[in-house]
Design a protein around this motif. Structure first.
Motif, PDB file in Angstrom:
ATOM      1  N   MET A   1     -14.928   4.536  -5.006  1.00  0.00           N
ATOM      2  CA  MET A   1     -15.088   3.721  -6.204  1.00  0.00           C
ATOM      3  C   MET A   1     -15.204   4.622  -7.434  1.00  0.00           C
ATOM      4  N   ALA A   2     -14.545   4.262  -8.503  1.00  0.00           N
ATOM      5  CA  ALA A   2     -14.567   5.065  -9.723  1.00  0.00           C
ATOM      6  C   ALA A   2     -15.817   4.766 -10.542  1.00  0.00           C
ATOM      7  N   ARG A   3     -16.453   5.818 -11.016  1.00  0.00           N
ATOM      8  CA  ARG A   3     -17.544   5.697 -11.976  1.00  0.00           C
ATOM      9  C   ARG A   3     -17.137   6.466 -13.221  1.00  0.00           C
ATOM     10  N   THR A  81      -8.285   3.705 -19.441  1.00  0.00           N
ATOM     11  CA  THR A  81      -7.369   3.115 -18.464  1.00  0.00           C
ATOM     12  C   THR A  81      -8.068   2.794 -17.142  1.00  0.00           C
ATOM     13  N   ILE A  82      -8.912   3.710 -16.693  1.00  0.00           N
ATOM     14  CA  ILE A  82      -9.577   3.535 -15.395  1.00  0.00           C
ATOM     15  C   ILE A  82     -10.819   2.665 -15.587  1.00  0.00           C
ATOM     16  N   LEU A  95      -3.698  10.375 -10.068  1.00  0.00           N
ATOM     17  CA  LEU A  95      -4.682   9.318  -9.861  1.00  0.00           C
ATOM     18  C   LEU A  95      -3.968   7.980  -9.743  1.00  0.00           C
ATOM     19  N   TYR A  96      -4.381   7.181  -8.744  1.00  0.00           N
ATOM     20  CA  TYR A  96      -3.764   5.879  -8.505  1.00  0.00           C
ATOM     21  C   TYR A  96      -4.837   4.792  -8.461  1.00  0.00           C
ATOM     22  N   THR A 100      -0.465   1.968  -8.402  1.00  0.00           N
ATOM     23  CA  THR A 100      -0.094   2.284  -9.786  1.00  0.00           C
ATOM     24  C   THR A 100      -0.634   3.647 -10.193  1.00  0.00           C
ATOM     25  N   GLU A 101       0.234   4.494 -10.691  1.00  0.00           N
ATOM     26  CA  GLU A 101      -0.179   5.803 -11.204  1.00  0.00           C
ATOM     27  C   GLU A 101      -0.819   5.619 -12.575  1.00  0.00           C
ATOM     28  N   VAL A 102      -2.074   6.087 -12.716  1.00  0.00           N
ATOM     29  CA  VAL A 102      -2.788   5.883 -13.979  1.00  0.00           C
ATOM     30  C   VAL A 102      -3.013   7.177 -14.757  1.00  0.00           C
ATOM     31  N   ALA A 103      -2.929   8.325 -14.114  1.00  0.00           N
ATOM     32  CA  ALA A 103      -3.142   9.589 -14.831  1.00  0.00           C
ATOM     33  C   ALA A 103      -2.646  10.747 -13.974  1.00  0.00           C
TER      34      ALA A 103
END
Length: 379
Positions: A1-3, A81-82, A95-96, A100-103
């Motif tokens: 999970m992204a923080r 974006t994230i 980073l996906y 979807t590629e986000v960075a």
């Protein structure tokens, strides 16, 4: 999970094991890296370069050494974006979110970091000049504190002619404290925990005598267990952390100074007459001075260590000295063993006074030898 977070201190409080930390920290410092490792993140994504070239920052080396992937320089747009709490996947330098590629960034490894650190040494000259100017300014501001101890609060905990063990925040502090148990049992030092270093003391089943730092970073159980709490305040006397102390209904004293909490703990030990100050987690070599997250704290650290002088010892030195020492229990066990051997020899001899007299002579020799041994190894 992204923080995701621009404010690293706030981000660190939200991290949980298994998270991917997305931050914006140019020249990733050692303390932040240690906190990320302790939080159990599985990857770190930095919008900024973790080694800018100004000086050899130690954070990237720490992350890679702990086996945590570091993707650098993805740009600040990724912070928008994230989405915080979203599922994020890191594959090499990409980073996906879902498919979807986000960075896209640069994946660091041991070789790339080593090359960048060598190049960054060229930037140390300018940092040293700035450090020298800041040190002179700090001395002007805090000379009465450093020279005369003006402003150091009185404490109920006595440190006079005692050892003091000061524990700072950071990864691996609990493990190091457990290795120091023998020293703590023998010398009974005053235990000072700085910020989350106080939590490490309690986790290692050691009750902190004094907690120094922001109460917001210290667990409520730790604050309640401490015999005294010292809250840093600005030179104007304002101490933001007092509100938490009041909520918990415990007492505290303030320490008005511009130095950081680690240095305030050392100044407390010095002003209250500690015979020896053992530090856990203090890293203050040249690279660490230049690597610090807050450059303004460097002069206070440098001057404080000069103030405490030769009474300041790192815990690694204590551990090295204790490895070669024989404990009182070991000497006693050997003594009992020798007594048992002599007793068996006399009992099995079947001969009277001659062997008894010989046993007494041997016993006297053994006792004298062990007395000399214990004085040499334990005193």
């Amino acid at each position: 999970m992204a923080r995701v977070g621009r404010r690293v201190d706030e981000l660190l409080r939200r991290l949980r094991p298994g998270d991917i930390a997305v931050l914006d920290r140019i020249d990733l410092d050692l303390r932040t890296a240690e906190a990320l490792v302790a939080a159990g993140v599985v990857a770190v994504v930095n919008a900024a370069p973790s080694i800018s070239g100004r000086f050899p920052s130690l954070g990237p080396e720490t992350l890679i050494g702990a086996g945590i992937p570091l993707v650098d320089g993805v740009g600040t747009a990724c912070l928008r974006t994230i989405r915080d709490g979203s599922q994020l996947r890191v594959h090499q330098n990409v980073l996906y979110q879902g498919e979807t590629e986000v960075a896209v960034g640069f994946e660091q490894n041991a070789e790339t970091i080593a090359d960048q650190l060598v190049a960054a040494k060229a930037g140390m000259s300018a940092q040293l000049e700035a450090f020298s100017a800041d040190t002179i300014e700090f001395l002007r501001t805090e000379r009465t504190l450093l020279l005369d101890g003006f402003g150091v609060p009185e404490l109920y905990v006595s440190m006079r002619d005692r050892h003091v063990l000061v524990v700072t925040p950071g990864w691996g502090r609990v493990r190091e404290l457990r290795r120091l148990r023998r020293y703590v049992r023998e010398f009974r030092p005053v235990l000072i925990g700085v910020d989350t270093g106080a939590n490490a003391l309690l986790e290692a089943r050691l009750r902190p005598d004094v907690v120094v730092g922001d109460p917001g970073s210290v667990h409520a159980d730790t604050l309640r267990a401490a015999r005294e709490v010292v809250v840093p305040a600005g030179l104007d006397g304002h101490a933001p952390g007092l509100s938490r102390i009041q909520e918990l209904g415990i007492g505290a004293v303030t320490f008005p100074a511009s130095a950081n909490p680690e240095d305030l703990a050392l100044l407390l030990a010095d002003a209250h007459g500690a015979s020896l100050v053992v530090t856990v987690g203090f890293q203050a070599g040249l690279r660490e001075f230049l690597d610090r997250e807050r450059a303004e704290s460097n002069p206070s650290t440098f001057l404080t260590r000069l103030k405490v002088g030769n009474r300041l010892v790192d815990s690694q030195a204590v551990l090295a000295l204790h490895r070669g020492r024989m404990s009182v229990g070991m000497v006693a066990l050997l003594l009992v063993g020798a007594l048992a051997v002599i007793g068996v020899a006399v009992a099995c001899s079947g001969v009277g006074a001659v062997y008894a007299e010989h046993a007494v002579t041997v016993w006297t020799t053994v006792v004298t030898w062990f007395a000399e041994l214990s004085r040499g190894l334990i005193s």
